[in-house]
Each structure stands twice: as C-alpha cells, then as structure tokens.
Design a protein around this motif. Structure first.
Motif, PDB file in Angstrom:
ATOM      1  N   ARG A 282       0.840  -1.211   0.000  1.00  0.00           N
ATOM      2  CA  ARG A 282       0.000   0.000   0.000  1.00  0.00           C
ATOM      3  C   ARG A 282       0.871   1.255   0.000  1.00  0.00           C
TER       4      ARG A 282
ATOM      5  N   TYR B 231      -0.212   3.727  -2.953  1.00  0.00           N
ATOM      6  CA  TYR B 231      -0.713   5.086  -2.729  1.00  0.00           C
ATOM      7  C   TYR B 231       0.373   6.125  -2.975  1.00  0.00           C
TER       8      TYR B 231
ATOM      9  N   TYR C 222      -8.618  -2.925  -9.399  1.00  0.00           N
ATOM     10  CA  TYR C 222      -9.561  -3.749  -8.637  1.00  0.00           C
ATOM     11  C   TYR C 222     -10.338  -4.702  -9.532  1.00  0.00           C
TER      12      TYR C 222
ATOM     13  N   LYS D  34      -3.693  -8.140  -3.981  1.00  0.00           N
ATOM     14  CA  LYS D  34      -4.633  -7.524  -3.029  1.00  0.00           C
ATOM     15  C   LYS D  34      -5.771  -8.446  -2.560  1.00  0.00           C
TER      16      LYS D  34
ATOM     17  N   TYR E  80      -6.256  -3.735   8.518  1.00  0.00           N
ATOM     18  CA  TYR E  80      -6.680  -2.449   7.945  1.00  0.00           C
ATOM     19  C   TYR E  80      -5.746  -1.324   8.383  1.00  0.00           C
TER      20      TYR E  80
ATOM     21  N   ILE F  62      -2.743  -1.159   6.105  1.00  0.00           N
ATOM     22  CA  ILE F  62      -3.076  -0.473   4.860  1.00  0.00           C
ATOM     23  C   ILE F  62      -2.856   1.032   5.019  1.00  0.00           C
TER      24      ILE F  62
ATOM     25  N   TRP G 252     -17.179   5.218  -3.843  1.00  0.00           N
ATOM     26  CA  TRP G 252     -15.779   5.275  -4.314  1.00  0.00           C
ATOM     27  C   TRP G 252     -15.617   6.260  -5.463  1.00  0.00           C
TER      28      TRP G 252
ATOM     29  N   GLU H 144     -15.972   6.677   4.767  1.00  0.00           N
ATOM     30  CA  GLU H 144     -15.270   5.406   4.530  1.00  0.00           C
ATOM     31  C   GLU H 144     -15.441   4.469   5.725  1.00  0.00           C
TER      32      GLU H 144
ATOM     33  N   SER I 188     -16.969   1.160   4.419  1.00  0.00           N
ATOM     34  CA  SER I 188     -16.049   0.160   3.878  1.00  0.00           C
ATOM     35  C   SER I 188     -15.936  -1.125   4.719  1.00  0.00           C
TER      36      SER I 188
ATOM     37  N   TRP J 105     -17.463  -7.319  -4.579  1.00  0.00           N
ATOM     38  CA  TRP J 105     -17.147  -6.195  -3.675  1.00  0.00           C
ATOM     39  C   TRP J 105     -16.005  -5.362  -4.275  1.00  0.00           C
ATOM     40  N   PHE J 106     -14.988  -6.055  -4.812  1.00  0.00           N
ATOM     41  CA  PHE J 106     -13.892  -5.328  -5.464  1.00  0.00           C
ATOM     42  C   PHE J 106     -14.368  -4.647  -6.746  1.00  0.00           C
TER      43      PHE J 106
ATOM     44  N   SER K 188     -15.503  -1.237  -6.173  1.00  0.00           N
ATOM     45  CA  SER K 188     -14.381  -0.281  -6.095  1.00  0.00           C
ATOM     46  C   SER K 188     -13.872   0.036  -7.485  1.00  0.00           C
TER      47      SER K 188
HETATM   48  N1  PHE Z   1      -7.951   2.151   1.699  1.00  0.00           N
HETATM   49  C1  PHE Z   1      -8.542   0.927   1.243  1.00  0.00           C
HETATM   50  C2  PHE Z   1      -7.442   0.033   0.692  1.00  0.00           C
HETATM   51  O1  PHE Z   1      -6.553   0.533   0.079  1.00  0.00           O
HETATM   52  C3  PHE Z   1      -9.543   1.230   0.169  1.00  0.00           C
HETATM   53  C4  PHE Z   1     -10.248   0.039  -0.434  1.00  0.00           C
HETATM   54  C5  PHE Z   1     -11.400  -0.465   0.144  1.00  0.00           C
HETATM   55  C6  PHE Z   1      -9.778  -0.573  -1.567  1.00  0.00           C
HETATM   56  C7  PHE Z   1     -12.079  -1.551  -0.419  1.00  0.00           C
HETATM   57  C8  PHE Z   1     -10.424  -1.670  -2.139  1.00  0.00           C
HETATM   58  C9  PHE Z   1     -11.589  -2.175  -1.544  1.00  0.00           C
HETATM   59  O2  PHE Z   1      -7.477  -1.152   0.860  1.00  0.00           O
END
Ligand code: PHE
Length: 495
Positions: A31, A35, A74, A131, A157, A160, A300, A410, A414, A437-438, A441
């Motif tokens: 991550r 990011y 994703y 991921k 989490y 992340i 998202w 979020e 989330s 779910w992905f 995103s």
């Molecule tokens: N901050 C989360 C992450 O990077 C955002 C996210 C949520 C990404 C759900 C994908 C699915 O994992």
C-alpha cells in the motif's frame, strides 16, 4: 503437530497468529507503493508542480487514465482471485503479485514517456494478484469459529493506512521535489522491502493459503494452458500498444470500460438471482447486496477523486506554505489514512455502543450514512471553490474538513460492506461475491476518473456544476437506501 506448527502456535502478533505479522508488513509495503505512486500520478501526467513540470496532458485525459488505472487495479482482482483459487494458491499469488508490482514501479522510474503505460499495467496486474489474495490468507489464519478474526482484519486495515501514510510522505516528497521518477522508484524500493519480508517470513504462514483448490490434475493442466494463452494474448495487446501500433482515446476507453463493468455486474447479479438455484431467502440477501454494490460504487466514485480532481484543486488553488516551508501537494492525501487510524476505534466502539442499546443501524443505513458524509465533503468543496473564485489560494482547512468527512464516510461504509459481503452472500458463491465487492471499487475508480475530468476540464468554473451534481446523486442514492432498508429489514438475518 509438526515442530514448525508447534513453533507457529507459540509465537504471536498482538495475540494473533504470527503469520498475521508477515501479511501486515507485506500489505503495508504494497500500500506504501500503491498510494505513494497514485498520489503523484495525475500531477505528473498534467502540468506537474512548481519547478517540476509534468507530461502536460490535459486534466480530462489525465483523469481518464487515472480512472482506467484505478478501475483496472480492482477489476483484475477477479482474475487474480481465480488464479489463486485454481492454479497458484494464495501465497504464490501474493509473491508473484508483489514481484510484478515492483517491476511496474521500477518501469515507471525509467524517465521515458513510452514506458509509462507499461509500468501502470504491471502495477495493476500485480495488485490484482496480490490484493484480494492477501486478504484471503488473513481469513485463513483463523479457524471458522475463532473470535479473533474480526480484530485480525482491523489490525490488517491499520497496515493499509500506515503504509499509505508512509507512501504519501516519502514518494510524495521525492517525486515532487527531487524528480517524478525518484518518487516512482521509491515506491519500487518500498515494494522490494515487502518482497524480501514476505520471502523471509513466509514460512510463518504455515499452510494458510498454500495450495490451490483440489481438482483433477488433467483439469488443472487444461486451465493452465488456457491461462497461458490468455496471458500471451493480452501481453501482445499491451506490448503492441506500447510500441505505438495502436492507440485509443483515454476518455472513450474509460467510458467503455465503465459500461463493461456495469454490464458484467448486472449479468452476474441477474445470474445469481434467476439461475443459481437460490432459496427465496438467499435471493433477498442478493438483492440487498446489489443495493450495497450500487452504494459502494457511488461512494468510491467520490472518494477516489482525492488523487484526481481534488489533487488538481489542491495544486492550483490551495495555500500549502507554512512559514518558510512549502508542503508537497500529495502530502495533503496523508490526511485520509491518518484520520482512519485516529477514528477507526471510535467507529468500532460506536456500533457496539449503539448495538447494546438496540440502536445499531442496519447495513443499508450505514451505507447511506457513508454517502451522506461523501455528499457533505463535496458541499465543503463547493464553498472552497466559491472562495477560490474570489481569492486564491484558499486555506488548507477546506481540504482538512473534506477529507475528514470522506474518512467518516469510509469508516461507516467500507468495513461494514466487506463484512456484509462475507456474511450475506450465498455460501457456495462466497469467493466470487468478494470479487463483486472489489468490482464496486473498480467501477467507483473509473467513475472517479470520468467525473474528476469533467470537474477539472475548465478550472474552477467546471467544478461547481459537477460537484453539485455529484452531491445530488449521493444524496438520492442515500435516500433510496434508507427507504429500502425498511423493506428488507426482515431479510437481514445471518446465515
Ligand atoms: N484504503 C482501502 C485500501 O486501500 C480502500 C479500499 C477499500 C480498496 C475496499 C479496495 C476495496 O485497501
């Protein structure tokens, strides 16, 4: 119990299986790189920052490419999950994914425009492999009834968000101040740390996620052959594009990709509803998940504008000078993960607190709350835009407030969404439902690129109408979720 298993069960990580530590640090570095690079991406593709010019592409094009990238990352979680299930096993999928991501960032570190898209493609493919599968291994560290599972995911989490803070801080500074490709290279080095760590400590995972599904070897060979053919086909498509044999307008591509995602999602939900032989109770749950899917994609689509339109607004209209120090633009994105780490315990406590008083809102209501916070964040942006029209630059407090509201959203949506998809999905289809779910995103990412492009097309004047439109659309979806939550109340039972 083998000697290795005995050792594993003795050592632990905050009271959790020691393998969680391996996954924690792998995800942290992944991550960090994801990011860190993403924070620079749109700045680099457009005019760059003061003293460090970028590629000079238009805001609309740059946002579209960012959206395609964020969507692909994703979307590729679907084939990534499938490969781990059927051919690689989760551990190998994570390792190969990490290596491909690293290769991607190092490709981006080459100061050539021609290899830029290739680098992005590698990162997206690698992330698709890593991921979803790393989260699956987290789940597999615990026996079915183990009560530590949820808190295990909470710790995960945190990794992340700690990783993304590190990425924005390091890659953001190097990329904007020293040179873009240094920032991308730093992301690659971060992923390298993740790879070394994973290889070194992988044995601590024991057998969690080690092997793919059981199946006859003949069938596996057939699947392997088809996979290789598919990979060669797509590699040829990408490479011929990189060599300049074909090109496509990014906005056109993003729009078609969006349509494609909408169509496959609805086909999949339709299939589940009509042809998967579900009981009427399961069907009700699938309907609710469809509703959550729409809510999440909408959420998202606003949230991911942090690295698109909001980043451009920050660069062009926000004062980032503190005394004699001028902060890098991408440092403002540090706020979201920081707020997550600060407020996640509060939200977790809030639901428990309300639950004890029988006031815990159900999942669609929590999604509506998430969308309302998203809308409120953009209302703050409307004021910021208004002030910037009178006198720019405006203070950084606007971003602080917007990102605070987006983070509250979020936290309401989330983690709850993830657990709803694992709880209310028909059991047989669990893996694929997590893929959906992905997919939410993914759709959100493409939409963020398209909306972000429209919002920044002609500077401040295009922001007000687009942000206002988005606010309406978030609030309408929130209202629909609230109304429908009363109708499906009866179906919200656990499996
Ligand atoms: N901050 C989360 C992450 O990077 C955002 C996210 C949520 C990404 C759900 C994908 C699915 O994992």
């Amino acid at each position: 119990m083998s000697e290795q298993e005995a050792n594993l069960s003795q050592s632990n990580f905050f009271g959790h299986p020691i393998g969680l530590r391996t996954l924690f640090f792998t995800e942290l570095w992944e991550r960090m790189s994801y990011y860190g690079m993403r924070g620079l991406l749109v700045l680099y593709m457009t005019i760059g920052v003061v003293g460090n010019p970028g590629l000079g592409w238009s805001n609309v094009e740059a946002n579209a490419i960012y959206g395609i990238y964020a969507g692909m990352v994703y979307f590729l979680a679907l084939p990534g999950g499938w490969l781990a299930d059927n051919l690689l096993g989760y551990q190998k999928a994570v390792l190969y994914g990490a290596l491909i991501i690293m290769l991607g960032h190092f490709t981006l570190a080459i100061p050539l425009e021609e290899t830029f898209i290739l680098g992005l493609a590698f990162v997206a493919i690698g992330t698709g492999l890593l991921k979803p599968n790393i989260s699956s291994i987290v789940g597999q560290l615990y026996a079915d009834q183990d009560e530590r599972r949820d808190s295990g995911f909470t710790i995960f989490y945190m990794s992340i968000n700690i990783g993304s803070m590190l990425g924005f801080a390091v890659c953001g500074y190097l990329g904007e101040r020293i040179g873009w490709h240094w920032g991308f290279g730093a992301a690659g080095i971060g992923m390298l740390f993740g790879v070394i760590q994973f290889v070194y400590f992988r044995s601590q995972l024991g057998t969690a996620g080690l092997n793919p599904n059981e199946m006859a070897e003949g069938r596996r060979s057939t699947l392997r052959l088809w996979t290789i053919i598919t990979v060669i086909f797509f590699a040829a498509v990408v490479i011929s594009g990189v060599l300049g044999l074909w090109s496509i307008d990014p906005v056109f591509f993003a729009e078609r990709f969006r349509d494609f995602l909408v169509v496959i999602s609805f086909i999949y939900f339709g299939y589940l509803f009509f042809f998967a032989g579900l009981t009427s109770f399961e069907k009700k749950n699938v309907l609710m998940l469809l509703l959550l899917f729409v809510g999440a994609a909408a959420f998202w689509s606003g949230f991911d504008q942090s690295a698109g339109s909001l980043s451009i607004f920050t660069r062009d209209y926000v004062n980032l000078t503190f005394g004699s120090f001028q902060a890098p633009v991408s440092w403002t994105q540090f706020l979201n993960p920081l707020f997550v780490v600060m407020f996640a315990p509060f939200f977790a406590y809030l639901w428990v607190f309300l639950g004890k008083r029988n006031l815990n809102p159900n999942t669609p209501i929590k999604f509506a709350i998430g969308l309302i916070f998203m809308g409120l964040g953009f209302i703050v942006m409307l004021y910021a835009v208004q002030y910037a029209m009178v006198e720019a630059p405006v203070g950084v407090q606007w971003l602080l407030l917007t990102y605070l509201l987006h983070t509250f959203g979020e936290l309401a949506l989330s983690p709850v969404g993830l657990s709803a998809f694992s709880r209310y999905s028909p059991k047989k289809y669990l893996g694929q439902m997590m893929g959906l779910w992905f997919l939410a995103s993914s759709l959100g990412g493409v939409l963020a690129g398209l909306f972000g492009g429209e919002a920044t097309e002609s500077g401040l004047s295009s922001m007000t109408p687009i942000f206002s439109e988005l606010i309406y659309y978030y609030l309408i979806i929130a209202a629909v979720l609230i109304v429908l939550s009363f109708f499906i109340k009866g179906s919200l039972k656990e499996r």
